[in-house]
Design a protein around this motif. Structure first.
Motif, mmCIF file in Angstrom:
data_model
loop_
_atom_site.group_PDB
_atom_site.id
_atom_site.type_symbol
_atom_site.label_atom_id
_atom_site.label_comp_id
_atom_site.label_asym_id
_atom_site.label_seq_id
_atom_site.Cartn_x
_atom_site.Cartn_y
_atom_site.Cartn_z
ATOM 1 N N THR A 165 0.813 -1.207 0.140
ATOM 2 C CA THR A 165 0.093 -0.154 -0.006
ATOM 3 C C THR A 165 1.028 1.139 -0.222
ATOM 4 N N PHE A 166 0.364 2.212 -0.671
ATOM 5 C CA PHE A 166 1.353 3.341 -0.952
ATOM 6 C C PHE A 166 0.956 4.357 0.175
ATOM 7 N N GLU A 167 1.641 4.875 1.028
ATOM 8 C CA GLU A 167 1.209 5.761 1.935
ATOM 9 C C GLU A 167 1.971 6.951 1.772
ATOM 10 N N CYS A 168 1.749 8.362 2.176
ATOM 11 C CA CYS A 168 2.372 9.622 2.174
ATOM 12 C C CYS A 168 3.322 9.537 3.384
ATOM 13 N N ASN A 169 4.410 9.133 3.251
ATOM 14 C CA ASN A 169 5.418 8.936 4.249
ATOM 15 C C ASN A 169 6.206 10.364 4.300
ATOM 16 N N TYR A 170 6.304 11.347 5.391
ATOM 17 C CA TYR A 170 7.269 12.140 5.574
ATOM 18 C C TYR A 170 8.130 12.171 6.712
ATOM 19 N N GLY A 171 8.441 10.826 7.064
ATOM 20 C CA GLY A 171 9.622 10.570 7.935
ATOM 21 C C GLY A 171 8.993 10.510 9.413
ATOM 22 N N PRO A 172 9.865 10.419 10.263
ATOM 23 C CA PRO A 172 11.431 10.453 10.221
ATOM 24 C C PRO A 172 12.115 9.288 9.524
ATOM 25 N N ASN A 173 11.512 8.010 9.364
ATOM 26 C CA ASN A 173 12.045 7.042 8.794
ATOM 27 C C ASN A 173 11.420 6.721 7.466
ATOM 28 N N TYR A 174 12.669 6.562 6.464
ATOM 29 C CA TYR A 174 12.067 6.138 5.215
ATOM 30 C C TYR A 174 12.817 4.756 4.890
ATOM 31 N N HIS A 175 11.781 3.596 5.004
ATOM 32 C CA HIS A 175 12.110 2.281 4.777
ATOM 33 C C HIS A 175 11.658 2.067 3.359
ATOM 34 N N PRO A 176 12.534 0.974 2.892
ATOM 35 C CA PRO A 176 12.147 0.719 1.389
ATOM 36 C C PRO A 176 10.776 0.032 1.259
ATOM 37 N N THR A 177 9.957 0.442 0.356
ATOM 38 C CA THR A 177 8.590 -0.396 -0.082
ATOM 39 C C THR A 177 8.832 -1.574 -0.673
ATOM 40 N N PHE A 178 9.776 -1.633 -1.687
ATOM 41 C CA PHE A 178 10.027 -3.264 -2.097
ATOM 42 C C PHE A 178 11.426 -3.417 -2.150
ATOM 43 N N GLU A 179 11.719 -4.753 -1.996
ATOM 44 C CA GLU A 179 13.344 -5.066 -2.257
ATOM 45 C C GLU A 179 13.102 -6.001 -3.538
ATOM 46 N N VAL A 180 14.251 -5.872 -4.374
ATOM 47 C CA VAL A 180 14.404 -6.689 -5.593
ATOM 48 C C VAL A 180 15.828 -7.407 -5.463
ATOM 49 N N PHE A 181 15.800 -8.773 -5.726
ATOM 50 C CA PHE A 181 17.011 -9.566 -5.547
ATOM 51 C C PHE A 181 17.253 -10.122 -6.934
ATOM 52 N N VAL A 182 18.404 -9.486 -7.442
ATOM 53 C CA VAL A 182 18.598 -10.090 -9.042
ATOM 54 C C VAL A 182 20.231 -10.480 -8.710
ATOM 55 N N ASP A 183 20.134 -11.567 -9.657
ATOM 56 C CA ASP A 183 21.561 -12.341 -10.057
ATOM 57 C C ASP A 183 22.563 -11.343 -9.999
ATOM 58 N N VAL A 184 23.853 -11.848 -9.546
ATOM 59 C CA VAL A 184 24.795 -10.691 -9.280
ATOM 60 C C VAL A 184 25.474 -10.482 -10.853
ATOM 61 N N ASN A 185 25.162 -11.584 -11.700
ATOM 62 C CA ASN A 185 25.883 -11.333 -13.155
ATOM 63 C C ASN A 185 24.960 -10.609 -14.126
ATOM 64 N N ASN A 186 23.588 -10.156 -13.711
ATOM 65 C CA ASN A 186 22.777 -9.235 -14.410
ATOM 66 C C ASN A 186 23.167 -7.914 -14.060
ATOM 67 N N LYS A 187 23.519 -7.169 -15.306
ATOM 68 C CA LYS A 187 24.160 -6.024 -15.012
ATOM 69 C C LYS A 187 23.024 -4.858 -15.116
ATOM 70 N N GLU A 188 22.035 -5.299 -15.865
ATOM 71 C CA GLU A 188 20.604 -4.528 -16.187
ATOM 72 C C GLU A 188 19.409 -5.093 -15.940
#
Length: 833
Positions: free
Chosen positions: A768-791
């Protein structure tokens, strides 16, 4: 009657019995008094120096007198001394107090000795020795304001507003009468000077306009003046002051008035005996030990008990007072705790006998000695009992910290016990105490140091922001470089931006930074009236810490933001400048300098405002060397007919909220006129279902190690008016990946992130998107990508599958890193215009 009353005040306060080696010596209060540095906390969030005579000046803008003047200061800062000077100044006809017909000095520690109920007239009669009829007549004939000096407010038990009385003739416990004066239930036109070690809770105690001040201790010039007054003999003064002036540790410690007195007293004694006055004193604890050792050496002959037994008895009395928040002891308590006190000259260098009304009472010569002897008592106990008491002490303090939002009483008790912990840390520094303990056959419990260190490590992780300054003081008293490195090894930022710094604070900060060169960011609240008004040496102490090696320092925009803003519009009467970091626009009436920063919203401040929520960051703005006449706050709303009037501006001052109607709302900014600077932030009325706002997608790539098989990309969904720099500040170890980030998102709606190649992992699946104005800015999503992929390719979809942020090519440019290398601090995290 008033003239007679003034004469009685002069007799009582004009001279003092100096608690030094010359027993019975009486000195003039004026001859001893040296004015400390006092700062006023202004409505802009900044600080300015004021004198004692300016405490009761009319408030700047509306030209009315403050109803309450709060004078806060640590133990030993001179609050009671200043209070007694003020009541004496009033009795002596000093012009700065001419607006008060009457003044009364109420010592809260003495009021706690009264067990019976009485009314205000009887209380004042009890306190100043006049008859109730005389007090009643004086109050009745008073045509101007009455000044109440309430000294030691933190020693009172807190009362609830509904318990207060409303008549000066109504009988009640003395503490309740004082609270009724504070809440303006009695004598509402009176002015109150309140001295306290801890902050006064807002609410019933602060009715009407207030002035918040804090004692910062002596300046170096003040230390020199105090030495001159203390020694009086010019030759001795020069000799003593020169010994201190060349020792950075001692000259810094002397900024605390009580320690200045201790050092002067010890030096005078050693001069008289031809002894060495250059003892190695590094910590506050070592200074107190040196003082006690000197007294034992010269005033301990012919004792009927051993030194450890004597110190243990004194410590037991001190601990009882600390736990019960008591500084006065009756004769029975003293004689039951300490054997043969009347025949012990050493004890009566620390215990002062006082006549309060008709009863003989005792107190420690200063509260700091009660704190010191409490800590000493804990280390003189056997191993098991010592561990138990130290454990209970640490738990009490931490419980107060944890309950800071719920219990004023718990917080107050925790704050009052903190100095005991500092002294305990000092006792662990074996180099400064070993000779004293060995001389008197005292063995330290071996596990106290372990207890303290484990607690400090835990607290440094749990309370990093709120109590870092206290933790730094603990580490300084321990004075163990390797342990300090262990406690602070995970820190890259020290944030002390919420308070002014005393000279001693700067000193312990300098020591901590020297021990931990990997800390590369220091946040301090530097306004025109904060560090700029402290002494040059204090600024040097900090400056040496974060500019240690200019050749290797790499200045970055995150560390110090000092720049010339874009001039976006000119006119005959004003000029507008835009900040490139925050998009704030300032309308300047004349040339000037601005300092501003983003601060945290406190949800409690919005209580009672109805359906409103933050619609932008909250800015703390200060302006000096010029003036500001207007402000344009950036918003992220996409306007339609339904929400065009939904935005307003909140201004926060001294715990109050003022809602300001905008002059104009453009597609990008909300425009207001301002006269006084403070905290400003946008609010949005929640009348209709959420409407779309302009948002941004921010990408940060985490560092990767040699053994790591995947890159991790943090994705933040945030409103467009959140400054990128604030997010980057919290993720300094990550690499910000620039991309076209603008999009339109609807608060409280769900979105999912899609990533190509498909074998990449995204978590969570939707958010869910929330209008966050701090104090903490945590990631909304985490993306895990194979280290060999440069793009990779990223896109954002709403719950219907529509692309709201079209696919972007993202280049993963992470670098393999080793464990964090030490980097030197490069500046102060401030946004400065």
């Amino acid at each position: 009657m008033v003239c007679q009353y003034k004469e009685s005040i002069k007799r009582k306060y004009e001279h003092r019995n100096e608690s030094s080696f010359s027993s019975g010596e009486r000195v003039s209060l004026a001859a001893l008094y040296t004015e400390p540095v006092i700062i006023q906390k202004n409505k802009k969030g900044g600080f300015q120096n004021i004198s004692v005579e300016e405490l009761f000046n009319k408030l700047d803008i509306h030209m009315y007198y403050p109803a309450s003047v709060i004078l806060q200061g640590n133990s030993g800062s001179g609050k009671s001394f200043i209070s007694q000077k003020i009541i004496l100044d009033w009795a002596s006809g000093n012009p700065y107090l001419r607006h008060f017909n009457l003044a009364f000095y109420l010592s809260c520690e003495e009021l706690k000795c009264i067990s019976e109920e009485m009314n205000l007239i009887e209380l004042l009669s009890w306190n100043c020795g006049l008859s109730p009829d005389q007090i009643s007549n004086m109050l009745q004939n008073s045509t101007q304001r009455v000044l109440f000096i309430i000294d030691g407010f933190d020693k009172l038990r807190f009362m609830h507003c509904e318990l207060c009385i409303s008549s000066k003739f109504q009988r009640a416990p003395p503490e309740l009468i004082v609270c009724s004066i504070l809440s303006k239930q009695i004598l509402p036109r009176s002015v109150r000077l309140i001295t306290t070690r801890t902050e006064v809770p807002q609410g019933m105690f602060l009715k009407g306009p207030q002035r918040f001040t804090e004692i910062m201790g002596f300046s170096e010039k003040g230390v020199e003046e105090y030495f001159q007054k203390f020694f009086q003999n010019e030759e001795l003064f020069r000799k003593a002051y020169e010994c201190v002036r060349v020792n950075e540790t001692l000259i810094t410690a002397c900024s605390i008035p009580v320690i200045c007195w201790i050092i002067c007293t010890v030096m005078r004694e050693r001069f008289s005996n031809g002894a060495d006055v250059t003892s190695v004193l590094e910590t506050t604890t070592s200074i107190y030990i040196d003082f006690v050792s000197t007294l034992l050496e010269h005033h301990c002959q012919g004792l009927s008990q051993s030194v450890p037994s004597l110190l243990r008895s004194l410590g037991q009395l001190a601990e009882r007072g600390m736990l019960e928040q008591q500084v006065l002891f009756d004769e029975k308590t003293v004689y039951d705790t300490i054997s043969d006190p009347a025949d012990n000259p050493f004890l009566f260098k620390f215990l002062l006998k006082r006549k309060i009304h008709q009863e003989t009472m005792f107190s420690f010569m200063h509260l700091s000695f009660q704190e010191f002897f409490t800590a000493l008592y804990y280390v003189l106990l056997d191993e098991e009992e010592s561990q138990r008491k130290v454990r209970e002490l640490l738990q009490t303090v931490e419980r107060g910290w944890a309950l800071s939002c719920w219990s004023d009483r718990e917080v107050r008790h925790a704050n009052l016990l903190q100095p005991v912990i500092l002294f305990l840390c000092g006792f662990c520094k074996k180099e400064s105490i070993s000779s004293f303990f060995e001389k008197h056959n005292i063995t330290l419990p071996i596990n106290i140091e372990t207890q303290l260190k484990e607690w400090i490590i835990q607290c440094s992780q749990r309370y990093q922001n709120e109590h870092m300054l206290f933790i730094l003081h603990c580490l300084y008293e321990l004075h163990e470089k390797n342990f300090i490195g262990k406690v602070l090894e995970h820190l890259v930022l020290i944030d002390l931006s919420n308070k002014p710094l005393k000279r001693t604070d700067c000193w312990v900060l300098k020591y901590g930074l020297k021990c931990c060169e990997h800390i590369r960011n220091l946040k301090i609240h530097e306004t025109s009236h904060n560090l700029k008004n402290l002494q040059h040496e204090e600024r040097e102490n900090i400056g040496k810490s974060y500019h240690r090696d200019e050749s290797s320092a790499q200045t970055s925009s995150e560390d110090a933001e000092v720049f010339t803003p874009e001039h976006i519009q000119g006119g005959d009467e004003d000029k507008q400048f835009q900040c490139s970091l925050t998009s704030l626009v300032f309308v300047m009436a004349s040339e000037g300098e601005l300092l501003y920063r983003v601060v945290s919203w406190n949800p409690g401040l919005l209580d009672g405002l109805g359906q409103m929520k933050p619609a932008g960051p909250l800015y703390n703005i200060d302006c000096f060397n010029g003036s500001i006449s207007g402000l344009h706050l950036p918003h992220c709303e996409i306007f339609c007919e339904e929400n065009k009037d939904s935005l307003t501006v909140a201004r926060f001052t001294s715990g109050n909220v003022e809602i300001m109607k905008p002059l104009k709302v453009t597609e990008t900014h909300v425009i207001i006129d301002i006269r006084d600077l403070s905290h400003f932030g946008l609010l949005k009325r929640i009348i209709f279902p959420p409407s779309p706002v302009i948002a941004q997608v921010l990408l940060f790539l985490r560092p990767i190690t040699e053994r790591q098989s995947e890159n991790i990309l943090d994705v933040h969904l945030l409103p467009w008016n959140v400054p990128l720099s604030k997010v980057k500040d919290q993720h300094t170890e990550n690499t910000h990946i620039k991309t076209s980030s603008k999009c339109s998102l609807t608060p409280e709606s769900e979105y999912c992130l899609c990533c190509q190649p498909e074998e990449s992992t995204v978590q969570p699946a939707s958010e869910t998107f929330e209008c966050n104005y701090g104090p903490n800015y945590h990631p909304t999503f985490e993306v895990f990508v194979d280290v060999n992929n440069k793009e990779i390719r990223l896109s954002l979809l709403d719950k219907t599958g529509r692309e709201v942020w079209e696919p972007r090519r993202i280049l993963l440019t992470g670098q393999v890193v080793e464990p964090p290398a030490y980097r030197r601090p490069t500046g102060i995290n401030l946004n400065t215009l």
